[in-house]
Write a protein that holds these residues in place. Structure first.
Motif, PDB file in Angstrom:
ATOM      1  N   ALA A  47      -4.142 -12.642  -5.439  1.00  0.00           N
ATOM      2  CA  ALA A  47      -4.231 -11.727  -4.290  1.00  0.00           C
ATOM      3  C   ALA A  47      -3.399 -10.504  -4.628  1.00  0.00           C
ATOM      4  O   ALA A  47      -2.263 -10.623  -5.100  1.00  0.00           O
ATOM      5  N   ARG A  48      -3.967  -9.336  -4.370  1.00  0.00           N
ATOM      6  CA  ARG A  48      -3.281  -8.074  -4.672  1.00  0.00           C
ATOM      7  C   ARG A  48      -3.339  -7.141  -3.474  1.00  0.00           C
ATOM      8  O   ARG A  48      -4.325  -7.110  -2.752  1.00  0.00           O
ATOM      9  N   GLU A  49      -2.277  -6.389  -3.361  1.00  0.00           N
ATOM     10  CA  GLU A  49      -2.241  -5.287  -2.402  1.00  0.00           C
ATOM     11  C   GLU A  49      -1.697  -4.077  -3.147  1.00  0.00           C
ATOM     12  O   GLU A  49      -0.622  -4.158  -3.761  1.00  0.00           O
ATOM     13  N   ASP A  50      -2.439  -3.001  -3.115  1.00  0.00           N
ATOM     14  CA  ASP A  50      -2.045  -1.781  -3.823  1.00  0.00           C
ATOM     15  C   ASP A  50      -1.666  -2.055  -5.277  1.00  0.00           C
ATOM     16  O   ASP A  50      -0.698  -1.505  -5.800  1.00  0.00           O
ATOM     17  N   GLY A  51      -2.397  -2.946  -5.925  1.00  0.00           N
ATOM     18  CA  GLY A  51      -2.165  -3.256  -7.325  1.00  0.00           C
ATOM     19  C   GLY A  51      -1.072  -4.266  -7.599  1.00  0.00           C
ATOM     20  O   GLY A  51      -0.917  -4.726  -8.725  1.00  0.00           O
ATOM     21  N   SER A  52      -0.301  -4.642  -6.589  1.00  0.00           N
ATOM     22  CA  SER A  52       0.790  -5.611  -6.772  1.00  0.00           C
ATOM     23  C   SER A  52       0.312  -7.030  -6.491  1.00  0.00           C
ATOM     24  O   SER A  52      -0.433  -7.264  -5.531  1.00  0.00           O
ATOM     25  N   LEU A  53       0.761  -7.969  -7.318  1.00  0.00           N
ATOM     26  CA  LEU A  53       0.443  -9.377  -7.132  1.00  0.00           C
ATOM     27  C   LEU A  53       1.234  -9.908  -5.944  1.00  0.00           C
ATOM     28  O   LEU A  53       2.463  -9.910  -5.961  1.00  0.00           O
ATOM     29  N   ILE A  54       0.530 -10.331  -4.881  1.00  0.00           N
ATOM     30  CA  ILE A  54       1.206 -10.823  -3.672  1.00  0.00           C
ATOM     31  C   ILE A  54       0.902 -12.285  -3.383  1.00  0.00           C
ATOM     32  O   ILE A  54       1.508 -12.885  -2.499  1.00  0.00           O
ATOM     33  N   GLY A  55      -0.050 -12.874  -4.129  1.00  0.00           N
ATOM     34  CA  GLY A  55      -0.382 -14.271  -3.910  1.00  0.00           C
ATOM     35  C   GLY A  55      -1.142 -14.838  -5.087  1.00  0.00           C
ATOM     36  O   GLY A  55      -1.740 -14.103  -5.885  1.00  0.00           O
ATOM     37  N   PHE A  56      -1.113 -16.167  -5.185  1.00  0.00           N
ATOM     38  CA  PHE A  56      -1.716 -16.848  -6.324  1.00  0.00           C
ATOM     39  C   PHE A  56      -1.995 -18.294  -5.964  1.00  0.00           C
ATOM     40  O   PHE A  56      -1.231 -18.927  -5.229  1.00  0.00           O
ATOM     41  N   VAL A  57      -3.077 -18.840  -6.488  1.00  0.00           N
ATOM     42  CA  VAL A  57      -3.334 -20.278  -6.441  1.00  0.00           C
ATOM     43  C   VAL A  57      -4.058 -20.676  -7.723  1.00  0.00           C
ATOM     44  O   VAL A  57      -4.912 -19.953  -8.220  1.00  0.00           O
ATOM     45  N   ASN A  58      -3.670 -21.814  -8.257  1.00  0.00           N
ATOM     46  CA  ASN A  58      -4.260 -22.391  -9.456  1.00  0.00           C
ATOM     47  C   ASN A  58      -5.270 -23.449  -9.026  1.00  0.00           C
ATOM     48  O   ASN A  58      -5.012 -24.235  -8.118  1.00  0.00           O
ATOM     49  N   VAL A  59      -6.421 -23.488  -9.690  1.00  0.00           N
ATOM     50  CA  VAL A  59      -7.433 -24.511  -9.425  1.00  0.00           C
ATOM     51  C   VAL A  59      -7.619 -25.316 -10.707  1.00  0.00           C
ATOM     52  O   VAL A  59      -8.368 -24.926 -11.605  1.00  0.00           O
ATOM     53  N   ALA A  60      -6.883 -26.411 -10.803  1.00  0.00           N
ATOM     54  CA  ALA A  60      -7.024 -27.332 -11.934  1.00  0.00           C
ATOM     55  C   ALA A  60      -8.254 -28.197 -11.674  1.00  0.00           C
ATOM     56  O   ALA A  60      -8.756 -28.264 -10.549  1.00  0.00           O
ATOM     57  N   TRP A  61      -8.727 -28.877 -12.713  1.00  0.00           N
ATOM     58  CA  TRP A  61      -9.880 -29.761 -12.504  1.00  0.00           C
ATOM     59  C   TRP A  61      -9.938 -30.851 -13.546  1.00  0.00           C
ATOM     60  O   TRP A  61      -9.189 -30.834 -14.523  1.00  0.00           O
ATOM     61  N   ASP A  62     -10.830 -31.783 -13.319  1.00  0.00           N
ATOM     62  CA  ASP A  62     -10.980 -32.912 -14.233  1.00  0.00           C
ATOM     63  C   ASP A  62     -12.131 -32.703 -15.210  1.00  0.00           C
ATOM     64  O   ASP A  62     -12.486 -33.601 -15.955  1.00  0.00           O
ATOM     65  N   ASP A  71       0.125 -24.848  -6.974  1.00  0.00           N
ATOM     66  CA  ASP A  71       0.927 -23.625  -7.072  1.00  0.00           C
ATOM     67  C   ASP A  71       0.527 -22.536  -6.086  1.00  0.00           C
ATOM     68  O   ASP A  71       0.625 -21.348  -6.395  1.00  0.00           O
ATOM     69  N   THR A  72       0.078 -22.890  -4.897  1.00  0.00           N
ATOM     70  CA  THR A  72      -0.240 -21.863  -3.903  1.00  0.00           C
ATOM     71  C   THR A  72       1.047 -21.144  -3.521  1.00  0.00           C
ATOM     72  O   THR A  72       2.010 -21.775  -3.088  1.00  0.00           O
ATOM     73  N   VAL A  73       1.059 -19.832  -3.687  1.00  0.00           N
ATOM     74  CA  VAL A  73       2.269 -19.064  -3.388  1.00  0.00           C
ATOM     75  C   VAL A  73       1.881 -17.677  -2.883  1.00  0.00           C
ATOM     76  O   VAL A  73       0.947 -17.057  -3.379  1.00  0.00           O
ATOM     77  N   VAL A  74       2.617 -17.231  -1.862  1.00  0.00           N
ATOM     78  CA  VAL A  74       2.442 -15.898  -1.296  1.00  0.00           C
ATOM     79  C   VAL A  74       3.826 -15.267  -1.205  1.00  0.00           C
ATOM     80  O   VAL A  74       4.794 -15.912  -0.801  1.00  0.00           O
ATOM     81  N   ALA A  75       3.909 -13.997  -1.595  1.00  0.00           N
ATOM     82  CA  ALA A  75       5.177 -13.278  -1.501  1.00  0.00           C
ATOM     83  C   ALA A  75       5.696 -13.357  -0.064  1.00  0.00           C
ATOM     84  O   ALA A  75       4.921 -13.278   0.894  1.00  0.00           O
ATOM     85  N   GLN A  76       6.983 -13.536   0.085  1.00  0.00           N
ATOM     86  CA  GLN A  76       7.566 -13.786   1.405  1.00  0.00           C
ATOM     87  C   GLN A  76       7.202 -12.730   2.440  1.00  0.00           C
ATOM     88  O   GLN A  76       6.890 -13.056   3.580  1.00  0.00           O
ATOM     89  N   HIS A  77       7.225 -11.475   2.086  1.00  0.00           N
ATOM     90  CA  HIS A  77       6.950 -10.428   3.072  1.00  0.00           C
ATOM     91  C   HIS A  77       5.458 -10.280   3.389  1.00  0.00           C
ATOM     92  O   HIS A  77       5.079  -9.438   4.199  1.00  0.00           O
ATOM     93  N   HIS A  78       4.597 -11.118   2.790  1.00  0.00           N
ATOM     94  CA  HIS A  78       3.162 -11.112   3.089  1.00  0.00           C
ATOM     95  C   HIS A  78       2.698 -12.411   3.743  1.00  0.00           C
ATOM     96  O   HIS A  78       1.502 -12.591   3.964  1.00  0.00           O
ATOM     97  N   ARG A  79       3.609 -13.303   4.052  1.00  0.00           N
ATOM     98  CA  ARG A  79       3.239 -14.587   4.650  1.00  0.00           C
ATOM     99  C   ARG A  79       2.826 -14.424   6.108  1.00  0.00           C
ATOM    100  O   ARG A  79       3.179 -13.464   6.766  1.00  0.00           O
ATOM    101  N   SER A  80       2.060 -15.386   6.582  1.00  0.00           N
ATOM    102  CA  SER A  80       1.561 -15.423   7.961  1.00  0.00           C
ATOM    103  C   SER A  80       0.647 -14.246   8.273  1.00  0.00           C
ATOM    104  O   SER A  80       0.559 -13.795   9.409  1.00  0.00           O
ATOM    105  N   SER A  85      -4.525 -18.471   3.204  1.00  0.00           N
ATOM    106  CA  SER A  85      -5.817 -19.073   3.534  1.00  0.00           C
ATOM    107  C   SER A  85      -6.957 -18.363   2.806  1.00  0.00           C
ATOM    108  O   SER A  85      -7.939 -19.001   2.424  1.00  0.00           O
ATOM    109  N   ALA A  86      -6.839 -17.058   2.557  1.00  0.00           N
ATOM    110  CA  ALA A  86      -7.855 -16.336   1.783  1.00  0.00           C
ATOM    111  C   ALA A  86      -7.855 -16.801   0.327  1.00  0.00           C
ATOM    112  O   ALA A  86      -8.922 -16.936  -0.290  1.00  0.00           O
ATOM    113  N   LEU A  87      -6.678 -17.052  -0.232  1.00  0.00           N
ATOM    114  CA  LEU A  87      -6.592 -17.594  -1.590  1.00  0.00           C
ATOM    115  C   LEU A  87      -7.321 -18.929  -1.679  1.00  0.00           C
ATOM    116  O   LEU A  87      -8.127 -19.155  -2.588  1.00  0.00           O
TER     117      LEU A  87
END
Length: 141
Positions: A47-62, A71-80, A85-87
């Motif tokens: 997830a990016r805003e103005d070119g900055s990485l603000i969120g990420f999720v990894n989708v591993a598989w079998d 590893d779902t993570v969102v930068a603190q100032h972009h939470r809620s 949920s978009a990730l």
């Protein structure tokens, strides 16, 4: 706030390490995310805003019909603000497009509402063995 989510989006290892450190509350690591993701993952969502990485999720598989959210993570100032949920929605869409039939996730109790209410996961029986003393139910080693 406008942001976009990109499946298998390009990222810089340093930026992803910094996001993980902020999101999970630990020192910045030197993980080679590119190597790890290319080797073990179906894909990932940035997830990016103005070119900055603000969120990420990894989708591993079998390699078959099971995909796993990690590893779902969102930068603190972009939470809620719907970033997480978009990730996950993007990850689910792409896993379905890859012919996966199941998308799994495990999480800490304080994230229950996020995964069940905001993302639509269903509660199922599952099991866990902590393989290190760091785990929540670590038994004798």
């Amino acid at each position: 706030m406008t942001f976009n989510c990109e499946w298998r989006g390009d990222f810089d290892n340093a930026a992803l390490n910094a996001l993980h450190a902020e999101g999970f509350g630990y020192p910045v690591a030197q993980t080679d995310w590119r190597e790890q993701l290319e080797r073990y993952s179906l894909g990932w969502v940035c997830a990016r805003e103005d070119g900055s990485l603000i969120g990420f999720v990894n989708v591993a598989w079998d390699g078959g019909v099971h995909a796993f959210i990690l590893d779902t993570v969102v930068a603190q100032h972009h939470r809620s603000r719907g970033v997480g949920s978009a990730l996950v929605a993007t990850a689910a869409h792409e896993a379905r497009a890859a012919k996966c039939e199941w998308l799994h996730v495990d999480f800490e109790e304080h994230l229950r509402s996020f995964y069940f209410d905001a993302c639509g996961f269903q509660e199922t029986p599952a099991g866990l063995i902590a393989l290190s003393r760091r785990g929540p139910n670590a038994g004798p080693l």
